[in-house]
Motif scaffolding. Structure first.
Motif, PDB file in Angstrom:
ATOM      1  N   ASN A 204       0.832  -1.202   0.000  1.00 16.01           N
ATOM      2  CA  ASN A 204       0.000   0.000   0.000  1.00 16.01           C
ATOM      3  C   ASN A 204       0.867   1.252   0.000  1.00 16.01           C
ATOM      4  N   LYS A 206      -0.799   4.522  -1.383  1.00 12.52           N
ATOM      5  CA  LYS A 206      -1.709   5.668  -1.340  1.00 12.52           C
ATOM      6  C   LYS A 206      -2.264   5.877   0.058  1.00 12.52           C
ATOM      7  N   TYR A 207      -2.613   4.805   0.731  1.00 12.70           N
ATOM      8  CA  TYR A 207      -3.224   4.903   2.047  1.00 12.70           C
ATOM      9  C   TYR A 207      -2.338   4.218   3.077  1.00 12.70           C
ATOM     10  N   TYR A 249     -11.159   0.369  -1.806  1.00 11.85           N
ATOM     11  CA  TYR A 249     -10.324   0.831  -2.917  1.00 11.85           C
ATOM     12  C   TYR A 249     -11.157   1.047  -4.183  1.00 11.85           C
ATOM     13  N   TYR A 254      -9.760   2.716  -7.681  1.00  7.99           N
ATOM     14  CA  TYR A 254      -8.670   1.753  -7.917  1.00  7.99           C
ATOM     15  C   TYR A 254      -9.286   0.445  -8.415  1.00  7.99           C
ATOM     16  N   PHE A 257      -7.315  -2.971  -8.126  1.00  7.56           N
ATOM     17  CA  PHE A 257      -6.849  -3.379  -6.802  1.00  7.56           C
ATOM     18  C   PHE A 257      -7.024  -4.878  -6.606  1.00  7.56           C
ATOM     19  N   GLU A 281      -2.277  -1.943  -5.257  1.00 10.80           N
ATOM     20  CA  GLU A 281      -3.267  -0.869  -5.393  1.00 10.80           C
ATOM     21  C   GLU A 281      -3.604  -0.572  -6.855  1.00 10.80           C
ATOM     22  N   GLN A 284      -5.300   4.915 -10.010  1.00  9.83           N
ATOM     23  CA  GLN A 284      -6.622   5.471  -9.762  1.00  9.83           C
ATOM     24  C   GLN A 284      -7.215   5.981 -11.071  1.00  9.83           C
TER      25      GLN A 284
END
Length: 781
Positions: A204, A206-207, A249, A254, A257, A281, A284
């Motif tokens: 991960n 992005k988060y 996600y 995403y 994902f 991920e 996006q």
């Protein structure tokens, strides 16, 4: 626990029993096979003129002979005798079986299993006897079977494993009684809870791990691990969390994902798990071109295109696509177009990371709903579940509508599980919708507390039932008391009047305040029925009537001229009708990281009663999650006005700005006051107008997640002003903005979320009453 000698004796008895069973089978082979050695003899058939059964006490001889399947004079071979032996043994009624041919007579010797006199459980605390009795298959007054008892022990163990007690062991124990009876005792060693010590993520970017952990149902073991069950390792919950993570996600664009694996490693002490989610991920994506097409001659494509609310450039979300499909299908029904299906066709554009959506309208098969069958609802009435369906028997079948109905049933919160499936009906052109639910408790008792420097500690108790008598109705009773006030409340809500999307509610309240913190007492009673119904996807309209009784009594010599005059007026009745318009996208909006709430309401007094007035309230709330959803920003604008045409407003009618409206001040701490230092008069009068703006940010503080502690900062600015009557001692009747900054600590505990507010007034008037610290507690069991 069974001691070692007893366990040894049990193993020895089981060994002897197996030996006897093997001997029984061998005796059949020896008795029949050795009657003659030549091959022709082994193929010879045998006939018995008499079949004798020995050793049976409860089981009838005929029953045993029926299992054997050998009749007098019937020709049988050695293999058939062995089959008879296996059938009798497989009946589960006998501990041992011997078949012995003796010339022309066949002797069947049996030793019956004992009957179960009683079943008991020892050592169980976390699961009570009644729950365990529902798990086991063994029953009292039935024949005891060791294999079933061992299987029951495994089922009990699995029940404990589902609670996270992986070290649980269950041992069945037999206590012999007279008359070939036994007591069956399951000795349970529950063991400790196997907790989730750590939840981690690999891949991960992005988060953060912290943000993703907030999504999961499984939680890390915290400081309240002894009473929190969500930190217990349950394999089914971890599997569910995988789907929750995918939905998180996916709703944020995403689309690629994937979870490549979940590693659950048991610690060396076997008292905790380390769970790691391996994720990819991907990129996006955002919405590209959104169009509508159709090859049906009776479809106006432009009308459907105008219904589209998706905007190019917004982050892609499958939920938003589903909303558009539902909107287009509802439009088709309004246009009289039955059996129209909307199929989304998605085209990827890797260059700008966008997804073009084409909603194609096609003709669906002509299938109708034959009936809707509901099972499993022991408390909730059928009509409560049935009204979650917008389709009825005979309507065209729409799979999407059935899925949405299933979501509405789950959203009720009345059931632990709810499955909705469709199957073929009496003809291929009809379907039957099966609804299977499992009830869960819907009542709750809430205990709450609060503390402020002005009124001290307060206690609140509330009973709430969300599914009263299985009708889907809500009812609540509340009691709230502090050192300076007490209140009693009752409310009732019917969410579907006449089966329609129309909610009816009744509210009753009675409040008393004493002069511990003021120089007079007040009594206020209120009765308010209402009707609420939707006017759009996110909008609602509430209509209400309010009857209010108010009285001001026990004024002391320190009360000022204005309150004294209001006290002399005696009790007053107000009668009003009103409405509230609301628009809320915080839960159903297109952006899962943001939402707004808009409310506007008015009440018009004069429909009977002693006064005529117009009261207006307005509120706007906006919320946004930023910095990879680690920080939550929230802004609130709120205001109100009250205008009396006759009689004028009193302290029981006007606005007061406590900490729930503007932090950093006591209730009655700002606004117009009648103050005279010579006579010690200092009365908070409230105001006819108020306006406040609140801004706050909530963010993590870097502590481990299991502590459940976060922080926030806030800034409030507002004012309370305007009176109908003033005199020379009245101050702060004009608008004067107060400003407050503060720090909040949030602590998610086992008894509920705690909030500590530390405030400092940047701008205030001389005789305002600031409140520098406040603690609020809300707990639910």
């Amino acid at each position: 626990m069974t001691d070692k000698p007893a366990a040894f004796e049990r193993r020895k008895r089981n060994s002897k029993a197996r030996t006897r069973q093997m001997a029984g089978a061998l005796s059949v082979a020896l008795a029949v096979g050795f009657t003659a050695l030549p091959d022709t003899a082994r193929a010879q058939s045998y006939s018995f003129s008499n079949v004798q059964v020995e050793g049976n006490q409860r089981i009838e001889q005929g029953t045993i002979l029926s299992y054997a399947g050998i009749a007098r004079g019937q020709s049988v071979s050695a293999a058939e005798l062995n089959d008879a032996y296996q059938r009798i043994l497989a009946s589960g009624l006998f501990e041992t079986v011997d078949i012995v041919p003796q010339g022309n007579q066949l002797v069947i010797r049996v030793v019956e299993f004992p009957t179960i006199n009683s079943i008991a459980f020892e050592g169980n605390n976390r699961i009570n006897d009644d729950a365990l009795s529902q798990i086991v298959q063994s029953q009292s007054r039935r024949v005891f079977n060791p294999r079933i008892a061992e299987a029951d022990a495994k089922l009990i163990t699995e029940g404990y494993v589902q609670q996270g007690r992986l070290a649980a062991r269950v041992q069945p124990k037999v206590i012999r009684r007279s008359d070939n009876r036994v007591d069956l005792v399951f000795e349970v060693f529950e063991g400790g809870v196997t907790e989730v010590e750590r939840i981690g993520f690999v891949g991960n970017e992005k988060y953060s791990d912290r943000r993703l952990r907030r999504v999961l149902n499984t939680k890390q073991a915290g400081i309240f691990r002894a009473i929190i069950s969500s930190d217990t390792f349950v394999q089914d919950r971890v599997q569910f969390d995988q789907q929750v993570l995918k939905d998180f996600y996916s709703s944020r664009g995403y689309v690629d994902f994937r979870i490549t694996g979940v590693n659950s490693e048991l610690s060396q002490e076997r008292d905790g798990y380390f769970v790691t989610f391996n994720v990819q991920e991907g990129q996006q994506f955002k919405f590209g071109q959104v169009t509508v097409s159709s090859d049906l001659p009776d479809v106006d494509v432009d009308a459907f295109q105008n219904e589209i609310s998706l905007k190019t450039g917004k982050v892609y979300s499958p939920a938003q696509v589903d909303n558009e499909i539902a909107r287009l299908e509802r439009l088709a029904i309004r246009e009289g177009l039955n059996f129209v299906r909307v199929d989304p066709r998605v085209t990827r554009n890797e260059r700008d990371l966008s997804l073009n959506i084409e909603f194609q309208l096609t003709r669906a098969p002509r299938i109708f709903v034959e009936r809707i069958d509901i099972e499993g609802n022991t408390t909730t009435r059928d009509n409560v579940i049935r009204r979650q369906f917008k389709v009825v028997e005979g309507d065209p079948f729409n799979p999407r509508e059935i899925r949405e109905s299933a979501e509405r049933i789950r959203a009720l919160g009345f059931f632990t599980t709810s499955d909705v499936n469709a199957r073929e009906g009496s003809t291929p052109q009809q379907v039957i919708v099966d609804v299977n639910v499992e009830e869960q408790p819907t009542g709750s008792i809430s205990f709450g507390g609060s503390y402020s420097s002005s009124s001290g500690f307060g206690l609140a108790i509330e009973f709430r039932e969300r599914n009263f008598l299985g009708r889907g109705q809500g009812i609540s009773l509340g009691f709230n008391t502090a050192s300076s006030s007490k209140s009693y409340t009752f409310s009732f809500n019917e969410p579907a009047v006449l089966g329609r999307d129309l909610a009816f509610g009744i509210g009753l309240s009675y409040t008393e305040t004493n002069n511990d913190n003021s120089d007079y007492d007040t009594t206020i009673g209120r009765f308010s029925p209402s009707l609420t119904f939707p006017i759009s996807e996110s909008g609602k309209l509430a209509l209400r009537y309010t009857a209010k009784y108010s009285d001001i009594t026990s004024a002391s010599s320190d009360v000022g001229e204005l309150v004294t005059a209001e006290t002399l007026e005696g009790a007053r009745w107000d009668s009003s009708v009103g409405y509230t318009l609301s628009y809320d996208t915080r839960r159903s909006g297109l952006d899962p990281t943001a939402g707004i709430l808009l409310e506007f309401g008015q009440d018009f007094g004069g429909l009977g009663g002693d006064t005529s007035f117009v009261r207006t309230n307005v509120r706007a709330v906006a919320q946004k999650m930023v910095m990879s959803e680690e920080v939550t920003l929230r802004a609130t604008l709120e205001g109100g006005s009250i205008n009396y045409a006759n009689g004028g407003s009193r302290v029981t009618d006007r606005f007061f700005m406590g900490s729930s409206v503007m932090r950093g001040f006591e209730s009655g701490g700002i606004g117009p006051r009648e103050r005279n230092s010579t006579t010690d008069v200092d009365d908070a009068l409230g105001g006819n107008l108020f306006a406040v703006a609140r801004f706050e940010a909530e963010f993590p503080v870097g502590l481990p997640d299991e502590y459940g502690i976060s922080a926030g900062v806030y800034y409030d600015i507002g004012s309370l002003w305007d009176l109908d009557k003033v005199n020379a001692d009245v101050i702060y009747d004009d608008f004067s903005a107060r400003q407050v900054v503060g720090l909040s600590l949030f602590w998610d505990t086992a008894i509920g979320p705690l909030r500590f507010n530390f405030s400092h007034a940047l701008a205030k008037e001389k005789y305002d009453k600031p409140q520098e610290f406040e603690l609020t507690i809300s707990s639910r069991f």
